[in-house]
Enzyme design. Structure first.
Site, PDB file in Angstrom:
ATOM      1  CE  LYS A  42      -6.228  11.588   2.619  1.00  0.00           C
ATOM      2  NZ  LYS A  42      -4.852  11.727   2.997  1.00  0.00           N
ATOM      3  CB  THR A  53      -0.390  10.206   2.483  1.00  0.00           C
ATOM      4  OG1 THR A  53      -0.458   8.857   2.030  1.00  0.00           O
ATOM      5  CG2 THR A  53      -0.042  11.120   1.320  1.00  0.00           C
ATOM      6  N   GLY A 108     -14.117   7.361 -17.330  1.00  0.00           N
ATOM      7  CA  GLY A 108     -15.294   7.054 -16.510  1.00  0.00           C
ATOM      8  C   GLY A 108     -15.911   8.332 -15.991  1.00  0.00           C
ATOM      9  CB  CYS A 152      -5.456   7.849  -1.686  1.00  0.00           C
ATOM     10  SG  CYS A 152      -5.320   6.773  -0.273  1.00  0.00           S
ATOM     11  CE  LYS A 177      -9.803   0.259  -5.296  1.00  0.00           C
ATOM     12  NZ  LYS A 177      -8.378   0.242  -5.527  1.00  0.00           N
ATOM     13  N   GLY A 208     -12.163   8.650  -7.413  1.00  0.00           N
ATOM     14  CA  GLY A 208     -12.568   8.996  -6.050  1.00  0.00           C
ATOM     15  C   GLY A 208     -11.700   8.239  -5.072  1.00  0.00           C
ATOM     16  CE  LYS A 266       0.348   7.652  -0.802  1.00  0.00           C
ATOM     17  NZ  LYS A 266      -0.214   6.359  -0.668  1.00  0.00           N
ATOM     18  CG  ASN A 310      -1.686   8.450  -4.518  1.00  0.00           C
ATOM     19  OD1 ASN A 310      -1.457   7.363  -5.037  1.00  0.00           O
ATOM     20  ND2 ASN A 310      -2.093   8.564  -3.281  1.00  0.00           N
ATOM     21  CB  VAL A 363      -2.297   2.395   5.735  1.00  0.00           C
ATOM     22  CG1 VAL A 363      -0.787   2.321   5.785  1.00  0.00           C
ATOM     23  CG2 VAL A 363      -2.773   3.061   4.457  1.00  0.00           C
TER      24      VAL A 363
HETATM   25  C1  UDX Z   1      -4.772   4.845  -4.737  1.00  0.00           C
HETATM   26  C2  UDX Z   1      -3.395   4.448  -5.290  1.00  0.00           C
HETATM   27  O1  UDX Z   1      -3.575   3.562  -6.390  1.00  0.00           O
HETATM   28  C3  UDX Z   1      -2.564   3.788  -4.199  1.00  0.00           C
HETATM   29  O2  UDX Z   1      -1.259   3.486  -4.688  1.00  0.00           O
HETATM   30  C4  UDX Z   1      -2.453   4.736  -3.019  1.00  0.00           C
HETATM   31  O3  UDX Z   1      -1.693   4.172  -1.996  1.00  0.00           O
HETATM   32  C5  UDX Z   1      -3.833   5.122  -2.538  1.00  0.00           C
HETATM   33  O4  UDX Z   1      -4.595   5.676  -3.609  1.00  0.00           O
HETATM   34  P1  UDX Z   1      -7.037   3.551  -4.217  1.00  0.00           P
HETATM   35  O5  UDX Z   1      -7.568   4.815  -3.617  1.00  0.00           O
HETATM   36  O6  UDX Z   1      -7.273   2.264  -3.494  1.00  0.00           O
HETATM   37  O7  UDX Z   1      -5.452   3.645  -4.406  1.00  0.00           O
HETATM   38  O8  UDX Z   1      -7.707   3.441  -5.656  1.00  0.00           O
HETATM   39  P2  UDX Z   1      -7.272   3.232  -7.172  1.00  0.00           P
HETATM   40  O9  UDX Z   1      -7.406   1.816  -7.567  1.00  0.00           O
HETATM   41  O10 UDX Z   1      -5.987   3.888  -7.488  1.00  0.00           O
HETATM   42  O11 UDX Z   1      -8.459   4.033  -7.893  1.00  0.00           O
HETATM   43  C6  UDX Z   1      -8.722   5.401  -7.592  1.00  0.00           C
HETATM   44  C7  UDX Z   1      -9.889   5.909  -8.381  1.00  0.00           C
HETATM   45  O12 UDX Z   1      -9.557   6.047  -9.741  1.00  0.00           O
HETATM   46  C8  UDX Z   1     -11.145   5.037  -8.351  1.00  0.00           C
HETATM   47  O13 UDX Z   1     -12.281   5.862  -8.170  1.00  0.00           O
HETATM   48  C9  UDX Z   1     -11.170   4.374  -9.718  1.00  0.00           C
HETATM   49  O14 UDX Z   1     -12.459   4.049 -10.144  1.00  0.00           O
HETATM   50  C10 UDX Z   1     -10.556   5.470 -10.563  1.00  0.00           C
HETATM   51  N1  UDX Z   1      -9.914   4.972 -11.789  1.00  0.00           N
HETATM   52  C11 UDX Z   1      -8.823   4.149 -11.705  1.00  0.00           C
HETATM   53  C12 UDX Z   1     -10.386   5.386 -13.032  1.00  0.00           C
HETATM   54  O15 UDX Z   1     -11.363   6.148 -13.125  1.00  0.00           O
HETATM   55  N2  UDX Z   1      -9.735   4.945 -14.154  1.00  0.00           N
HETATM   56  C13 UDX Z   1      -8.651   4.130 -14.103  1.00  0.00           C
HETATM   57  O16 UDX Z   1      -8.121   3.782 -15.184  1.00  0.00           O
HETATM   58  C14 UDX Z   1      -8.172   3.709 -12.830  1.00  0.00           C
END
Ligand code: UDX
Length: 448
Positions: free
Chosen positions: A273, A128, A263, A270, A331, A267, A214, A218, A13
């Site tokens: 947690k 956060t 899926g 963010c 991801k 994970g 926030k 999430n 961040v």
């Molecule tokens: C997330 C929020 O999107 C972001 O706004 C916040 O500030 C931080 O947390 P991030 O942790 O980078 O961001 O990942 P994100 O792209 O949201 O994906 C989170 C998880 O969800 C990943 O493990 C991803 O594989 C999973 N996911 C996402 C799914 O299983 N299915 C989906 O349709 C979308």
């Protein structure tokens, strides 16, 4: 007008925020206690893999708008706005531990009081944090530096890894939590190049609402994923196809298309947690957030069920079985493995006696630091398959989508694939001669 800013903490961040503020012409002092990281950043090297970050880092460094330091006093000395971008790791009970935020706010207030700085300082919390933290920090700095004019505001970030630079430069919205007109004016000016009043606005609200926004964002994203994952199990039981159902609902604009991919669970640093912290925070006021709690439980169950399916396929035990795992990052487009479903999956398979050879385009080093030599690391996606009983897909990297099927078949012991991210279509896999298990869809077997 360009300003002088300080960003405390150069994690995801902090670094992305600092680089993007500099990109819009501000002078940004970025501070971190990790000396190695600061040295790498001074050389223009990004310590994280994030598309588009390194070129912006190098350009702004070269133009003198980004300065990296380990010295908090130096970082805040000229800054009018100081952003706190610090970790808020989970406590033993899952609540967010805010001691880094409090300790740093205290240290800043001490410096301001000691050096007799009387200019307005805005301390903006971007980490956060549980509801009420902004108020707590404001009280703390008032106690430590009673004669200094330090005002505290909340400004949560919504950046998603892999797309963080673009999202920060072009945010959907910027949330400012403050009721102080001076603070609002300064932050409005700072964010003016990032926002657009019509469709990417800056929203001003009280600090508590900003803090909850926030967590709510999430939790809602996580809830959508868990909804689809739960429904995927139902589809498996009744013979429906979750991907068709997903398309069928996502074209409804009231529902939308995002965060509906089933899926092996969500994970990252963010979502898991933050939902735990939100649940804890509600418990502290005597409430249980039932949907949020269910979201977390479904997520754990989803991975567990996938492992059970693999175990069942191999007769109830994975001892002496060898698996190729494609994908280690939580991801695609990141090397981040924090709370990665792929890692959890691997740990469960190892615990059952399996041997794993893994491949990920970016997350091999980050995985080595966590799993060490408990698994084998392949040079490329195909060599991971040599002698494996099955291929397991854990992360949906684009390069896995159109593989050389003959190469896969020549290396696997048996043509068995467990796809935790629904990369391929069951009909196609059947025609190609694979036994194919995916999420929320019928399993197919060659020749059946
Ligand atoms: C997330 C929020 O999107 C972001 O706004 C916040 O500030 C931080 O947390 P991030 O942790 O980078 O961001 O990942 P994100 O792209 O949201 O994906 C989170 C998880 O969800 C990943 O493990 C991803 O594989 C999973 N996911 C996402 C799914 O299983 N299915 C989906 O349709 C979308």
């Amino acid at each position: 007008m360009a300003q002088t800013l300080a960003v405390i903490g150069t994690g995801y961040v902090g670094l992305v925020s600092g680089v993007c503020f500099a990109e819009h012409g501000n002078t940004v002092w970025c501070m971190d206690v990790d000396q190695d990281k600061i040295e790498r950043l001074r050389r223009g090297e990004s310590p994280i893999y994030e598309p588009g970050l390194e070129p912006l880092l190098q350009r702004n460094l070269h133009e003198g708008r980004l300065i990296f330091t380990e010295d908090l006093r130096q970082a805040i000395h000229h800054a009018t706005v100081v952003f706190l971008c610090l970790p808020t790791p989970p406590d033993q009970d899952g609540s967010a531990d805010i001691h880094y935020v409090l300790d740093t706010a205290r240290a800043i207030a001490e410096i301001v009081a000691h050096d007799g700085i009387d200019r307005l300082r805005i301390l903006v919390n971007r980490s956060t944090v549980p509801v009420g933290t902004t108020e707590q920090v404001q009280t703390l700095v008032r106690q430590v530096a009673p004669s200094a004019d330090i005002r505290v505001a909340s400004n949560p970030e919504f950046m998603s890894e892999g797309n963080a630079v673009q999202q920060t430069l072009n945010p959907d919205r910027v949330v400012v939590g403050s009721s102080d007109p001076d603070v609002i004016t300064v932050l409005r000016e700072l964010y003016q190049p990032f926002v657009d009043d019509y469709d990417r606005p800056l929203l001003v609200m009280d600090d508590k609402s900003a803090e909850v926004t926030k967590y709510a964002a999430n939790a809602f994203l996580a809830l959508r994923i868990s909804f689809m994952n739960e429904l995927s199990r139902y589809c498996e039981s009744v013979g429906a196809d979750i991907e068709l159902v997903r398309t069928g609902i996502s074209l409804d604009p009231r529902i939308g298309r995002t965060y509906l991919h089933p899926g092996i669970g969500f994970g990252g640093s963010c979502l898991p947690k933050d939902i735990r912290a939100l649940v804890r925070s509600a418990h502290q006021v005597g409430m249980s957030l039932q949907l949020v709690e269910a979201t977390a439980n479904i997520n754990a169950e989803q991975l567990h069920r996938f492992v059970e399916r693999i175990r069942h396929r191999f007769g109830g035990s994975l001892a002496r079985r060898r698996f190729a795992v494609w994908g280690l990052a939580f991801k695609p487009n990141t090397d981040d493995v924090r709370e990665s479903p792929a890692h959890k999956l691997i740990s469960a398979l190892l615990a059952d006696g399996a041997t794993i050879t893994a491949y990920d385009p970016e997350a091999m080093d980050t995985t080595r630091r966590v799993l060490g030599d408990r698994i084998e690391y392949a040079r490329d996606m195909y060599s991971a398959l040599d002698g494996a009983d099955a291929l397991i897909v854990a992360t949906e990297w684009a390069e896995f989508r159109m593989p050389d099927w003959d190469n896969i078949k020549s290396r696997l012991q048996e043509n068995v694939i467990f796809d935790g991210r629904n990369l391929w279509h069951p009909n196609m896999m059947q025609v190609l001669g694979f036994e194919y298990h995916s999420i929320g869809r019928r399993s197919v077997f060659p020749g059946v």
